[in-house]
Scaffold this motif. Structure first.
Motif, PDB file in Angstrom:
ATOM      1  N   LYS B  30       0.821  -1.219   0.000  1.00  0.00           N
ATOM      2  CA  LYS B  30       0.000   0.000   0.000  1.00  0.00           C
ATOM      3  C   LYS B  30       0.852   1.266   0.000  1.00  0.00           C
ATOM      4  N   LYS B  31       2.100   1.162   0.484  1.00  0.00           N
ATOM      5  CA  LYS B  31       2.975   2.336   0.491  1.00  0.00           C
ATOM      6  C   LYS B  31       4.391   1.923   0.099  1.00  0.00           C
ATOM      7  N   ALA B  32       4.904   2.561  -0.936  1.00  0.00           N
ATOM      8  CA  ALA B  32       6.223   2.199  -1.467  1.00  0.00           C
ATOM      9  C   ALA B  32       7.286   3.184  -1.017  1.00  0.00           C
ATOM     10  N   LEU B  33       8.456   2.670  -0.651  1.00  0.00           N
ATOM     11  CA  LEU B  33       9.630   3.531  -0.576  1.00  0.00           C
ATOM     12  C   LEU B  33      10.254   3.515  -1.962  1.00  0.00           C
ATOM     13  N   VAL B  34      10.218   4.677  -2.630  1.00  0.00           N
ATOM     14  CA  VAL B  34      10.817   4.765  -3.957  1.00  0.00           C
ATOM     15  C   VAL B  34      12.296   5.092  -3.778  1.00  0.00           C
ATOM     16  N   VAL B  35      13.153   4.131  -4.089  1.00  0.00           N
ATOM     17  CA  VAL B  35      14.596   4.305  -3.923  1.00  0.00           C
ATOM     18  C   VAL B  35      15.164   4.748  -5.258  1.00  0.00           C
ATOM     19  N   THR B  36      15.867   5.876  -5.253  1.00  0.00           N
ATOM     20  CA  THR B  36      16.437   6.365  -6.513  1.00  0.00           C
ATOM     21  C   THR B  36      17.731   7.120  -6.232  1.00  0.00           C
ATOM     22  N   GLY B  58      -3.559   4.557  -6.489  1.00  0.00           N
ATOM     23  CA  GLY B  58      -3.916   4.653  -5.072  1.00  0.00           C
ATOM     24  C   GLY B  58      -2.839   4.130  -4.133  1.00  0.00           C
ATOM     25  N   ILE B  59      -1.586   4.146  -4.602  1.00  0.00           N
ATOM     26  CA  ILE B  59      -0.473   3.674  -3.758  1.00  0.00           C
ATOM     27  C   ILE B  59       0.268   4.889  -3.198  1.00  0.00           C
ATOM     28  N   GLU B  60       0.413   4.913  -1.869  1.00  0.00           N
ATOM     29  CA  GLU B  60       1.189   5.988  -1.253  1.00  0.00           C
ATOM     30  C   GLU B  60       2.683   5.727  -1.453  1.00  0.00           C
ATOM     31  N   TYR B  61       3.483   6.766  -1.263  1.00  0.00           N
ATOM     32  CA  TYR B  61       4.927   6.556  -1.426  1.00  0.00           C
ATOM     33  C   TYR B  61       5.727   7.601  -0.672  1.00  0.00           C
ATOM     34  N   ALA B  62       6.977   7.260  -0.378  1.00  0.00           N
ATOM     35  CA  ALA B  62       7.980   8.211   0.095  1.00  0.00           C
ATOM     36  C   ALA B  62       9.195   8.009  -0.799  1.00  0.00           C
ATOM     37  N   VAL B  63       9.937   9.090  -1.056  1.00  0.00           N
ATOM     38  CA  VAL B  63      11.099   8.991  -1.946  1.00  0.00           C
ATOM     39  C   VAL B  63      12.392   9.016  -1.114  1.00  0.00           C
ATOM     40  N   THR B  74      26.211   1.879   4.655  1.00  0.00           N
ATOM     41  CA  THR B  74      25.648   2.931   5.513  1.00  0.00           C
ATOM     42  C   THR B  74      24.452   3.611   4.850  1.00  0.00           C
ATOM     43  N   THR B  75      24.491   3.747   3.520  1.00  0.00           N
ATOM     44  CA  THR B  75      23.344   4.325   2.810  1.00  0.00           C
ATOM     45  C   THR B  75      22.133   3.399   2.923  1.00  0.00           C
ATOM     46  N   VAL B  76      22.393   2.095   2.912  1.00  0.00           N
ATOM     47  CA  VAL B  76      21.305   1.124   3.075  1.00  0.00           C
ATOM     48  C   VAL B  76      20.598   1.361   4.412  1.00  0.00           C
ATOM     49  N   TYR B  77      21.383   1.563   5.474  1.00  0.00           N
ATOM     50  CA  TYR B  77      20.755   1.787   6.787  1.00  0.00           C
ATOM     51  C   TYR B  77      19.906   3.057   6.777  1.00  0.00           C
ATOM     52  N   GLU B  78      20.393   4.092   6.095  1.00  0.00           N
ATOM     53  CA  GLU B  78      19.590   5.319   5.968  1.00  0.00           C
ATOM     54  C   GLU B  78      18.256   5.024   5.297  1.00  0.00           C
ATOM     55  N   GLY B  79      18.322   4.169   4.261  1.00  0.00           N
ATOM     56  CA  GLY B  79      17.102   3.797   3.537  1.00  0.00           C
ATOM     57  C   GLY B  79      16.139   3.013   4.409  1.00  0.00           C
ATOM     58  N   VAL B  80      16.688   2.120   5.214  1.00  0.00           N
ATOM     59  CA  VAL B  80      15.836   1.339   6.125  1.00  0.00           C
ATOM     60  C   VAL B  80      15.126   2.293   7.081  1.00  0.00           C
ATOM     61  N   TYR B  81      15.863   3.274   7.585  1.00  0.00           N
ATOM     62  CA  TYR B  81      15.283   4.258   8.497  1.00  0.00           C
ATOM     63  C   TYR B  81      14.117   4.985   7.810  1.00  0.00           C
ATOM     64  N   ALA B  82      14.343   5.380   6.547  1.00  0.00           N
ATOM     65  CA  ALA B  82      13.282   6.072   5.793  1.00  0.00           C
ATOM     66  C   ALA B  82      12.066   5.159   5.601  1.00  0.00           C
ATOM     67  N   ALA B  83      12.309   3.880   5.301  1.00  0.00           N
ATOM     68  CA  ALA B  83      11.190   2.941   5.094  1.00  0.00           C
ATOM     69  C   ALA B  83      10.390   2.767   6.375  1.00  0.00           C
ATOM     70  N   GLN B  87       6.586   4.065   7.259  1.00  0.00           N
ATOM     71  CA  GLN B  87       5.712   2.885   7.299  1.00  0.00           C
ATOM     72  C   GLN B  87       5.468   2.283   5.911  1.00  0.00           C
ATOM     73  N   CYS B  88       6.541   2.164   5.141  1.00  0.00           N
ATOM     74  CA  CYS B  88       6.427   1.583   3.802  1.00  0.00           C
ATOM     75  C   CYS B  88       6.363   0.055   3.911  1.00  0.00           C
ATOM     76  N   ASP B  89       5.579  -0.556   3.029  1.00  0.00           N
ATOM     77  CA  ASP B  89       5.486  -2.016   3.039  1.00  0.00           C
ATOM     78  C   ASP B  89       5.982  -2.652   1.741  1.00  0.00           C
ATOM     79  N   MET B  90       6.577  -1.845   0.851  1.00  0.00           N
ATOM     80  CA  MET B  90       7.275  -2.420  -0.310  1.00  0.00           C
ATOM     81  C   MET B  90       8.347  -1.428  -0.762  1.00  0.00           C
ATOM     82  N   ILE B  91       9.314  -1.949  -1.508  1.00  0.00           N
ATOM     83  CA  ILE B  91      10.435  -1.118  -1.968  1.00  0.00           C
ATOM     84  C   ILE B  91      10.415  -1.100  -3.490  1.00  0.00           C
ATOM     85  N   LEU B  92      10.436   0.118  -4.063  1.00  0.00           N
ATOM     86  CA  LEU B  92      10.447   0.272  -5.519  1.00  0.00           C
ATOM     87  C   LEU B  92      11.751   0.959  -5.916  1.00  0.00           C
ATOM     88  N   GLY B  93      12.647   0.223  -6.540  1.00  0.00           N
ATOM     89  CA  GLY B  93      13.922   0.788  -6.968  1.00  0.00           C
ATOM     90  C   GLY B  93      13.826   1.290  -8.400  1.00  0.00           C
TER      91      GLY B  93
END
Lengths: 376, 376
Positions: B30-36, B58-63, B74-83, B87-93
């Motif tokens: 329902k909510k994607a972390l858009v990784v770019t 109708g999908i929410e997202y954070a970039v 270390t960047t991965v950990y930052e991304g996990v924090y953002a997810a 409250q993201c439940d999927m990852i869109l790269g």
């Protein structure tokens, strides 16, 4: 170029792998319904080896051994009853194409109620299935590599595929050693079935470069190795090659579909319980004759794989290949008479229209009738 | 012959498909972390198209737009924090290899606690990951087709892959149109990366006939189409071909692995932040020179694909191919000096020994040192 490729099966390939089936199955359930046929897996000792392996891995099982050639929807319901009564939570199919297809359909019907024909004809959408694990014992159908289960409804004689990602096997264990007990007559017909899977997918409208690469490999492996095996001159490497080719054939039809020959064969074997590969042998050269001009490059490549020259001699190259595997046959020799042709033609246009449309040239009802008649 | 083939990714291929990403993603969350990355997907307008499509579905997202070349743990950990915070439940790269690899690792670390290096070096086994969906914007890494994410640990400079089925993308949308904004210098280096994936998997100890067919197709498509694209003469069909080849390259290394060139390149680009494809260009011909005699048939076939004759001129055929895509380069030109070789050699033997063992001939520490020195 536009396509979708989605074949999420874990393919475990290698001689002797069937003896690891317990360990391989353990992530998927605690009690397996072992679906098999009435005889050959018992006679060969494979069924005992499979159940031994399950026992060693601490997996309970019940055996359902009532599946016959051209499996019936009614047999599927019997299998579902066995799975439910025995509280099985996964389905392990051990056998040829009929058995694997029945196993897939049983797994599906354990999670989807009602008449399976509704799902086959697309009137209802299914969701879910028990986990499916397969060990093919014939190198032909390729059912171990796709989401297809062909069933015959005994009330209507319709032979048609249940086609849904829900019945993609979780794991398929392709063990070339277990193929070796096949009688030669079975080997040639299942091997030619595998060849036509690759041929029809390669020349299908849904072909894509991923399936093309696999289909060409499958045809090359069969052209090089099937005649030697049929003539009793096969090596372990030839069994490996033919087994792999069959799985590749299954994978490519999972993605690119079958076309006219399979579409036209199903009414014949649905009506007269003909061996599928023999029905295909009677029809395929005559169909290739008509399709080759519509897709000359690809039919020329097929012809060259079989020792021919170009698309013009593709049908003859197929006929020569059939001769080399002792499978030259007509529909007439298989029990079809001209009186059967009107029903087969009508049934083909009803149940196989999707397959016919997947061919590079779409046959009319008249074309279908003519091909049936000239194949008798 | 014995192998396992398990690549459960739904591959959706076609021009313009990126605009359907919302619909394609909807079954997975329902909510994607858009990784770019930091720039190109914004400049090209692709990021806006992706977020528009998500909104329409109708999908929410954070970039999360902080991923750079040779992504850091270390960047991965930052991304996990953002997810987690969003409250993201999927990852869109959405991006090139670095971005897709970071997206996979973020999805993994959302379900597996602790230091990711423990999972990379096999000290811990992970389980689960958020659903991963990828849109590659470069045709090189092939990350969209496999279960691999290469990361660099900034504390140790170790560049090594997280390799687990848990990070296989659910869906990869390969849209050749989105590749077209790549600068030519990027295109040649990512295209050569794709070529080496196919080459290394084809000549790997883990190669099997399924991966061989795909690897040969990938090399043929690249040999035929990459030079034209690099020289600005590409057609839509050439972009299709090169995009597909890159995905095939990713698939084959997912099953058959990379070998010596990738194993030796990682210490170089881990140390000096070298563009991966350029590092490979400096090393691959010299490595092929030594490996070809160990597997003459396959290296001869590669050479012929590149216009050569046999295994003896395979290295020269690769050099000529590199020239045709404007990628002739030495490690020296990339900033590596002889003083760097001892550390690179030691690091290679530490982190890449598995890759070296996958080559048809296993290099000793002395071989590795010599190849580094002759490639400067």
């Amino acid at each position: 170029m536009e396509f979708c490729y989605n074949l999420p099966v874990n393919l475990i390939f290698g001689r002797g792998k069937a003896d690891s089936i317990g360990e391989i199955s353990s992530p998927y359930g605690k009690k397996a319904l072992v679906v098999t046929g009435t005889g050959s897996t018992k006679r060969s000792g494979l069924l005992d080896r499979v159940t031994d392996s399950l026992e060693k891995a601490g997996i309970e099982y019940a055996v359902f051994d009532k599946v016959t050639q051209n499996p019936l929807t009614t047999t599927v319901y019997e299998g579902v009853y066995a799975a439910v009564m025995n509280q099985c939570d996964m389905i392990l199919g051990v056998g040829g194409g009929s058995i694997m297809d029945a196993a897939k359909a049983i797994a599906f019907c354990c999670r989807n109620e009602g008449d399976i024909s509704d799902y086959i004809f697309g009137r209802k959408q299914g969701r879910g299935a028990l986990p499916i694990i397969l060990i093919p014992t014939t190198c032909g159908t390729g059912s171990e590599g796709n989401q297809i289960a062909v069933l015959t409804n005994p009330d209507t004689m319709d032979k048609k595929a249940l086609y849904t990602l829900e019945i993609m096997p979780k794991v398929s264990v392709v063990d070339p050693d277990v193929m070796k007990t096949m009688p030669v007559s079975v080997l040639s017909s299942v091997g030619f079935d595998a060849f036509t899977h690759a041929l029809e997918a390669y020349t299908s409208k849904k072909a894509n470069p991923v399936t093309d690469a696999q289909a060409l490999t499958a045809m090359e492996l069969l052209a090089e190795n099937l005649p030697a095996l049929v003539n009793g001159k096969g090596s372990d490497e030839a069994w490996d090659a033919v087994s792999l080719a069959a799985t590749l054939g299954g994978m490519v039809i999972g993605a690119a579909g079958v076309s006219a020959a399979h579409g036209m064969e199903h009414p014949a074997s649905g009506l007269k319980n003909i061996v599928h590969g023999r029905g295909l042998a009677a029809l395929t050269p005559n169909i290739a004759e008509r399709l080759a001009p519509a897709l000359p490059c690809k039919f020329a490549r097929v012809s060259r794989i079989l020792g021919g020259t170009d698309e013009k001699d593709c049908a003859d190259s197929i006929r020569r290949f059939l001769k080399s595997i002792d499978l030259s046959v007509t529909l007439g020799e298989l029990g079809i008479t001209p009186e059967d042709v009107p029903w087969m033609t009508e049934n083909c246009m009803k149940i196989s229209i999707g397959n016919l449309r997947n061919a590079p040239l779409e046959f009319s009802e008249e074309d279908v009738r003519e091909i049936y008649l000239e194949s008798i």
